[in-house]
Scaffold this motif. Structure first.
Motif, PDB file in Angstrom:
ATOM      1  N   LEU A 108       2.886  27.406  19.845  1.00 32.94           N
ATOM      2  CA  LEU A 108       1.751  27.130  19.161  1.00 32.94           C
ATOM      3  C   LEU A 108       0.603  26.048  19.606  1.00 32.94           C
ATOM      4  CD1 LEU A 108       2.977  27.898  15.515  1.00 32.94           C
ATOM      5  CD2 LEU A 108       1.157  29.271  16.963  1.00 32.94           C
ATOM      6  N   PRO A 109       1.350  24.912  20.137  1.00 34.71           N
ATOM      7  CA  PRO A 109       0.332  23.691  20.336  1.00 34.71           C
ATOM      8  C   PRO A 109      -0.829  24.272  21.273  1.00 34.71           C
ATOM      9  CG  PRO A 109       2.513  22.930  20.034  1.00 34.71           C
ATOM     10  CD  PRO A 109       2.401  24.399  20.025  1.00 34.71           C
ATOM     11  N   ALA A 110      -0.228  25.228  22.140  1.00 37.67           N
ATOM     12  CA  ALA A 110      -1.150  25.623  23.320  1.00 37.67           C
ATOM     13  C   ALA A 110      -2.408  26.247  22.603  1.00 37.67           C
ATOM     14  CB  ALA A 110      -0.497  26.613  24.153  1.00 37.67           C
ATOM     15  N   PHE A 111      -2.377  26.666  21.374  1.00 40.45           N
ATOM     16  CA  PHE A 111      -3.729  27.528  20.895  1.00 40.45           C
ATOM     17  C   PHE A 111      -4.590  26.409  20.239  1.00 40.45           C
ATOM     18  CE2 PHE A 111      -0.414  30.728  21.771  1.00 40.45           C
ATOM     19  CZ  PHE A 111      -1.108  31.735  21.873  1.00 40.45           C
ATOM     20  N   ASP A 112      -4.186  25.059  20.202  1.00 38.05           N
ATOM     21  CA  ASP A 112      -5.015  24.136  19.654  1.00 38.05           C
ATOM     22  C   ASP A 112      -6.129  23.464  20.310  1.00 38.05           C
ATOM     23  OD1 ASP A 112      -5.991  22.318  17.650  1.00 38.05           O
ATOM     24  OD2 ASP A 112      -4.289  20.838  17.967  1.00 38.05           O
ATOM     25  N   THR A 113      -7.000  24.549  20.613  1.00 38.41           N
ATOM     26  CA  THR A 113      -8.258  24.050  21.524  1.00 38.41           C
ATOM     27  C   THR A 113      -9.681  24.145  20.871  1.00 38.41           C
ATOM     28  OG1 THR A 113      -8.375  26.351  22.386  1.00 38.41           O
ATOM     29  CG2 THR A 113      -6.788  25.011  23.467  1.00 38.41           C
ATOM     30  N   PRO A 114     -10.508  23.757  21.307  1.00 37.89           N
ATOM     31  CA  PRO A 114     -11.985  23.844  20.555  1.00 37.89           C
ATOM     32  C   PRO A 114     -12.244  25.370  20.625  1.00 37.89           C
ATOM     33  CG  PRO A 114     -12.051  22.180  22.424  1.00 37.89           C
ATOM     34  CD  PRO A 114     -10.718  22.973  22.629  1.00 37.89           C
ATOM     35  N   THR A 115     -11.877  26.240  21.380  1.00 37.33           N
ATOM     36  CA  THR A 115     -12.179  27.546  21.293  1.00 37.33           C
ATOM     37  C   THR A 115     -11.153  28.437  20.397  1.00 37.33           C
ATOM     38  OG1 THR A 115     -11.322  27.921  23.433  1.00 37.33           O
ATOM     39  CG2 THR A 115     -13.614  27.562  23.437  1.00 37.33           C
ATOM     40  N   GLY A 116      -9.879  27.883  20.574  1.00 36.28           N
ATOM     41  CA  GLY A 116      -8.738  28.874  20.147  1.00 36.28           C
ATOM     42  C   GLY A 116      -8.184  29.708  21.302  1.00 36.28           C
ATOM     43  N   ILE A 117      -8.717  29.559  22.451  1.00 36.08           N
ATOM     44  CA  ILE A 117      -8.371  30.338  23.662  1.00 36.08           C
ATOM     45  C   ILE A 117      -7.066  29.375  24.137  1.00 36.08           C
ATOM     46  CG2 ILE A 117      -8.720  31.024  25.994  1.00 36.08           C
ATOM     47  CD1 ILE A 117     -11.567  31.557  25.046  1.00 36.08           C
ATOM     48  N   PRO A 118      -5.932  29.891  24.349  1.00 31.12           N
ATOM     49  CA  PRO A 118      -4.823  28.877  24.453  1.00 31.12           C
ATOM     50  C   PRO A 118      -4.867  28.493  25.879  1.00 31.12           C
ATOM     51  CG  PRO A 118      -4.089  31.029  24.690  1.00 31.12           C
ATOM     52  CD  PRO A 118      -5.361  31.295  24.171  1.00 31.12           C
ATOM     53  N   TYR A 119      -4.236  27.164  25.998  1.00 27.58           N
ATOM     54  CA  TYR A 119      -3.912  26.772  27.446  1.00 27.58           C
ATOM     55  C   TYR A 119      -2.895  27.306  28.048  1.00 27.58           C
ATOM     56  CZ  TYR A 119      -5.724  21.958  26.102  1.00 27.58           C
ATOM     57  OH  TYR A 119      -6.705  21.023  25.865  1.00 27.58           O
ATOM     58  N   GLY A 120      -2.903  27.426  29.234  1.00 31.02           N
ATOM     59  CA  GLY A 120      -1.947  28.074  30.194  1.00 31.02           C
ATOM     60  C   GLY A 120      -0.373  27.840  30.046  1.00 31.02           C
ATOM     61  N   THR A 121      -0.389  26.498  29.990  1.00 34.09           N
ATOM     62  CA  THR A 121       1.019  25.751  30.075  1.00 34.09           C
ATOM     63  C   THR A 121       1.131  24.861  28.825  1.00 34.09           C
ATOM     64  OG1 THR A 121       0.553  25.830  32.419  1.00 34.09           O
ATOM     65  CG2 THR A 121       2.356  24.427  31.663  1.00 34.09           C
ATOM     66  N   VAL A 122       2.612  24.932  28.535  1.00 31.29           N
ATOM     67  CA  VAL A 122       2.772  23.867  27.648  1.00 31.29           C
ATOM     68  C   VAL A 122       4.162  23.123  27.713  1.00 31.29           C
ATOM     69  CG1 VAL A 122       4.189  25.508  25.797  1.00 31.29           C
ATOM     70  CG2 VAL A 122       2.839  23.952  24.845  1.00 31.29           C
ATOM     71  N   ASN A 123       4.508  21.968  27.347  1.00 30.14           N
ATOM     72  CA  ASN A 123       5.620  21.303  27.498  1.00 30.14           C
ATOM     73  C   ASN A 123       6.578  21.713  26.090  1.00 30.14           C
ATOM     74  OD1 ASN A 123       7.564  18.851  27.013  1.00 30.14           O
ATOM     75  ND2 ASN A 123       6.966  18.656  29.300  1.00 30.14           N
ATOM     76  N   LEU A 124       7.780  22.273  26.467  1.00 26.25           N
ATOM     77  CA  LEU A 124       8.538  22.480  25.350  1.00 26.25           C
ATOM     78  C   LEU A 124       8.923  21.210  24.527  1.00 26.25           C
ATOM     79  CD1 LEU A 124      11.011  25.450  26.955  1.00 26.25           C
ATOM     80  CD2 LEU A 124       8.897  25.640  25.487  1.00 26.25           C
ATOM     81  N   LEU A 125       9.082  20.333  25.044  1.00 24.04           N
ATOM     82  CA  LEU A 125       9.367  19.128  24.285  1.00 24.04           C
ATOM     83  C   LEU A 125       8.218  18.250  23.447  1.00 24.04           C
ATOM     84  CD1 LEU A 125      12.085  17.876  23.857  1.00 24.04           C
ATOM     85  CD2 LEU A 125      11.794  16.461  25.634  1.00 24.04           C
ATOM     86  N   ASP A 126       7.129  18.009  24.505  1.00 26.18           N
ATOM     87  CA  ASP A 126       5.926  17.255  23.985  1.00 26.18           C
ATOM     88  C   ASP A 126       4.655  18.063  23.695  1.00 26.18           C
ATOM     89  OD1 ASP A 126       7.741  15.296  24.533  1.00 26.18           O
ATOM     90  OD2 ASP A 126       6.771  15.022  26.541  1.00 26.18           O
ATOM     91  N   GLY A 127       4.660  19.522  23.664  1.00 25.00           N
ATOM     92  CA  GLY A 127       3.427  20.226  23.414  1.00 25.00           C
ATOM     93  C   GLY A 127       2.632  20.249  24.738  1.00 25.00           C
ATOM     94  N   VAL A 128       1.257  20.088  24.688  1.00 22.28           N
ATOM     95  CA  VAL A 128       0.308  20.055  25.656  1.00 22.28           C
ATOM     96  C   VAL A 128       0.208  18.841  26.312  1.00 22.28           C
ATOM     97  CG1 VAL A 128      -1.976  20.652  26.346  1.00 22.28           C
ATOM     98  CG2 VAL A 128      -0.780  22.209  24.719  1.00 22.28           C
ATOM     99  N   ASN A 129       0.523  18.777  27.732  1.00 20.76           N
ATOM    100  CA  ASN A 129       0.488  17.574  28.455  1.00 20.76           C
ATOM    101  C   ASN A 129      -1.047  17.167  28.472  1.00 20.76           C
ATOM    102  OD1 ASN A 129       3.242  17.261  29.021  1.00 20.76           O
ATOM    103  ND2 ASN A 129       2.836  18.394  31.068  1.00 20.76           N
ATOM    104  N   GLU A 130      -1.082  15.662  28.546  1.00 24.62           N
ATOM    105  CA  GLU A 130      -2.404  15.218  28.862  1.00 24.62           C
ATOM    106  C   GLU A 130      -2.768  15.630  30.361  1.00 24.62           C
ATOM    107  OE1 GLU A 130      -3.583  10.830  28.518  1.00 24.62           O
ATOM    108  OE2 GLU A 130      -2.054  10.959  26.548  1.00 24.62           O
ATOM    109  N   GLY A 131      -4.028  15.823  30.431  1.00 29.63           N
ATOM    110  CA  GLY A 131      -4.307  16.278  31.733  1.00 29.63           C
ATOM    111  C   GLY A 131      -4.161  17.592  32.136  1.00 29.63           C
ATOM    112  N   GLU A 132      -3.578  18.497  31.014  1.00 29.28           N
ATOM    113  CA  GLU A 132      -3.582  19.927  31.154  1.00 29.28           C
ATOM    114  C   GLU A 132      -4.700  20.671  31.660  1.00 29.28           C
ATOM    115  OE1 GLU A 132      -0.471  21.829  31.264  1.00 29.28           O
ATOM    116  OE2 GLU A 132      -1.975  23.272  31.821  1.00 29.28           O
ATOM    117  N   SER A 133      -4.518  21.594  32.828  1.00 28.05           N
ATOM    118  CA  SER A 133      -5.711  22.384  33.107  1.00 28.05           C
ATOM    119  C   SER A 133      -6.387  23.008  32.092  1.00 28.05           C
ATOM    120  CB  SER A 133      -5.330  23.357  34.323  1.00 28.05           C
ATOM    121  OG  SER A 133      -6.305  24.300  34.550  1.00 28.05           O
ATOM    122  N   LEU A 134      -7.607  23.037  32.006  1.00 29.12           N
ATOM    123  CA  LEU A 134      -8.519  23.556  30.998  1.00 29.12           C
ATOM    124  C   LEU A 134      -8.546  25.054  31.297  1.00 29.12           C
ATOM    125  CD1 LEU A 134     -10.958  21.076  30.320  1.00 29.12           C
ATOM    126  CD2 LEU A 134      -9.146  21.616  28.710  1.00 29.12           C
TER     127      LEU A 134
END
Ligand code: DMJ
Length: 416
Positions: free
Chosen positions: A117-143
């Protein structure tokens, strides 16, 4: 073939993600979470082996999802959540299993759903491609995310919402599709990568191959799977019509620029071989069969369909795109086509594939990816989808009375 691969995986590779079929060991590929077991488990039941299913499904409760690993949100959804939900639905409805089944597969699916779910927390609602199973979306994750990676959630996430009574999954999946839809071109085509923060297209090439493929597939399948669904149905027909108008060249479909329909790559992709199945499922049987026949012609010239083939005369395999990693898409279309037409030549083609898989890719411990369809050199890797998809469709092709052929099922992209 299925048991040859599965028993080696369980004996030599489990709890790793995938089997190394040449050396007889295992390795982690997309998530360090016993991917092949989760992905292939429902196929055990499709093959009617209740005893094995009963022995295997409890192992899944012990798989740890609290791990510091970055995973593809798309792959984890289709193969892990899709696999868990498929097996859960089977376990909770089968008369011989449901009495003792503890709903642990649904618990694991929900656990993984929460992690995505944290992957969907973006300004558009379009999800990030990758998520960390422990920490959620990494800093610097590709947009930047591919269209299929952003828009292939509706089947699994809607089911997850229905089964857990938590609407959030269905909502984020629908929002992502709506946001992609808003950004379609004036001729109803899509790019293949979009920026999740700005909503700007990063690559404006539209394809039915990888990067966009299952976005289309899920619009159609969601409208079939959920009887009160009208939105996905409307979107599918509009999008499908645009693909026909701008991307169909003869029997094939080529890549075009989303704004003007100009051909960018006149390529056929092995991943795009699911499209005849989509057409036939949509009721476009004659066109689906024509495209499938065109693919079968290629299949007569090469042992396996390569990742990419240029359709310009003379047709040639695209350099660097020679592998055949045991993909399911061509057999998936054969299966859909056979259910619709019962044309026996489809079974002959499927049998030929079985033969080639056995003669060329079978190893002591399983089945190996083909590194190059010209030299037939093998790679020490058996994709989880070989058991979960390729052999599932082949099995169903040869068992017409199977419950999963005659019953009312919609297969997800991984697939049941
Ligand atoms: C599978 O995991 C799925 O079918 C996906 O949608 C596409 N790629 C692989 C198989 O080729």
């Amino acid at each position: 073939m299925f048991y040859h691969g599965l028993s080696s995986y369980m004996e030599l590779a489990f709890p790793k993600d995938e089997l190394m079929p040449i050396t007889g060991s295992g390795f982690d590929t997309i998530g360090n979470f016993s991917l092949t077991l989760i992905d292939a488990l429902d196929t055990v039941m499709i093959m009617g082996n209740k005893q094995l299913f009963k022995a295997l499904y409890p192992l899944i409760s012990n798989i740890d999802f609290n791990i510091n690993v970055n995973v593809s949100v798309f792959e984890t959804n289709i193969r892990v959540i899709g696999g868990l939900l498929a097996s859960h639905i089977i376990a909770s409805t089968d008369p011989d299993i449901r009495e003792t089944y503890d709903f642990s597969l649904l618990d694991k699916a929900e656990e993984m759903g929460k992690k995505l779910l944290p992957a969907f927390d973006t300004p558009t609602g379009i999800p990030y491609g990758t998520v960390n199973l422990l920490d959620g979306v990494n800093e610097g994750e590709s947009l930047d995310v591919c269209t299929a990676c952003a828009g292939t959630f509706s089947l699994e996430f809607t089911w997850l919402s229905l089964l857990t009574e938590d609407p959030v999954y269905e909502q984020v999946a629908r929002k992502a599709v709506r946001e992609l839809w808003k950004r379609r071109s004036s001729i109803d085509l899509f790019g293949n990568h979009i920026n999740v923060a700005t909503g700007q297209w990063v690559y404006k090439e539209c394809t039915i191959g990888g990067l966009v493929d299952s976005f289309y597939e899920y619009l159609l399948k969601s409208s079939i799977a959920f009887s009160d669904e009208v939105e996905y149905q409307e979107l599918f027909w509009k999008a499908y019509r645009a693909v026909k108008v701008y991307m169909k060249k003869g029997d094939w479909h080529v890549d075009v620029i989303m704004d003007n329909g100009i051909v960018s790559h006149p390529y056929f992709y092995s991943l795009g071989a699911f499209w005849p199945g989509v057409k036939i499922l949509a009721g476009d049987v004659a066109e689906g069969m024509a495209e499938l026949n065109a693919m079968s012609e290629i299949f007569r010239l090469v042992k396996f369909l390569p990742e990419a083939l240029s359709l310009e005369e003379p047709a040639r395999i695209v350099e660097g795109r020679e592998p055949y990693p045991l993909r399911p898409e061509f057999v998936e279309s054969l299966w859909v086509a056979y259910r619709a037409t019962k044309n026996p030549t489809l079974l002959e083609a499927a049998y030929e594939i079985v033969d080639r898989l056995n003669n060329i890719t079978r190893t002591k411990y399983g089945f190996a990816n083909v590194r190059n369809v010209k030299t037939l050199e093998l790679e020490d890797k058996m994709e989880s989808f070989f058991l979960a998809e390729t052999l599932k469709y082949l099995y169903l092709l040869f068992t017409p009375d199977n419950e999963y052929n005659v019953g009312n099922y919609v297969f997800n992209s991984k697939s049941i």
